[in-house]
Design a protein around this motif. Structure first.
Motif, PDB file in Angstrom:
ATOM      1  N   GLN A 112      -9.243   1.002   5.530  1.00 26.67           N
ATOM      2  CA  GLN A 112      -9.071   0.395   3.891  1.00 26.67           C
ATOM      3  C   GLN A 112      -7.720   0.967   3.400  1.00 26.67           C
ATOM      4  O   GLN A 112      -7.401   2.215   3.658  1.00 26.67           O
ATOM      5  N   TRP A 116      -8.641  -3.052  -3.121  1.00 27.42           N
ATOM      6  CA  TRP A 116      -8.906  -2.567  -1.618  1.00 27.42           C
ATOM      7  C   TRP A 116      -9.092  -3.412  -0.781  1.00 27.42           C
ATOM      8  O   TRP A 116      -9.444  -4.484  -0.915  1.00 27.42           O
ATOM      9  N   ARG A 121      -5.576   0.630  -0.091  1.00 29.01           N
ATOM     10  CA  ARG A 121      -5.475   0.261  -1.588  1.00 29.01           C
ATOM     11  C   ARG A 121      -3.860  -0.308  -1.597  1.00 29.01           C
ATOM     12  O   ARG A 121      -3.005   0.489  -1.641  1.00 29.01           O
ATOM     13  N   TYR A 158       0.869  -1.312   0.233  1.00 28.14           N
ATOM     14  CA  TYR A 158       0.166   0.116   0.103  1.00 28.14           C
ATOM     15  C   TYR A 158       1.062   1.440   0.102  1.00 28.14           C
ATOM     16  O   TYR A 158       2.142   1.284   0.255  1.00 28.14           O
TER      17      TYR A 158
END
Length: 111
Positions: free
Chosen positions: A76, A69, A78, A32
């Motif tokens: 959350q 996601w 990504r 991420y």
């Protein structure tokens, strides 16, 4: 005496070309954004958020990354990673980089 303004501009120009290869190299495994920034910084290539996130979106739009996601620890995030085309491009860019690096080593070596 070297003009620091000129040096800064030229150094920024050098970094622009390297940032894409550096970013792709760290997306061989899924990461991420913050994790990717840390991995790059830990290896000597710090990148600002304002540079990294637009770059990630552009690389994904170009069909080089896949993203998803995930919910982790209540947040959350990504996650990005190279897809097959991204891996092929990284291989080609790495070969090109190594060739240019070898040439620059020869050019900069004092006789």
């Amino acid at each position: 005496m070297v003009d620091t303004d000129a040096f800064g501009k030229l150094e920024l120009e050098l970094r622009r070309g390297v940032v894409v290869v550096a970013t792709l190299s760290q997306l061989r495994t899924q990461r991420y954004g913050y994790e990717l920034r840390q991995a790059l910084a830990d290896k000597g290539m710090p990148i600002e958020e304002g540079t990294l996130y637009p770059l990630l979106r552009r690389l994904e739009t170009q069909g080089l990354l896949k993203s998803e996601w995930k919910l982790e620890a209540g947040s959350q995030r990504r996650y990005y990673s190279l897809n097959a085309d991204g891996r092929k491009l990284l291989k080609k860019l790495t070969e090109s980089w190594q060739g240019m690096n070898n040439a620059m080593d020869r050019l900069l070596k004092e006789d």
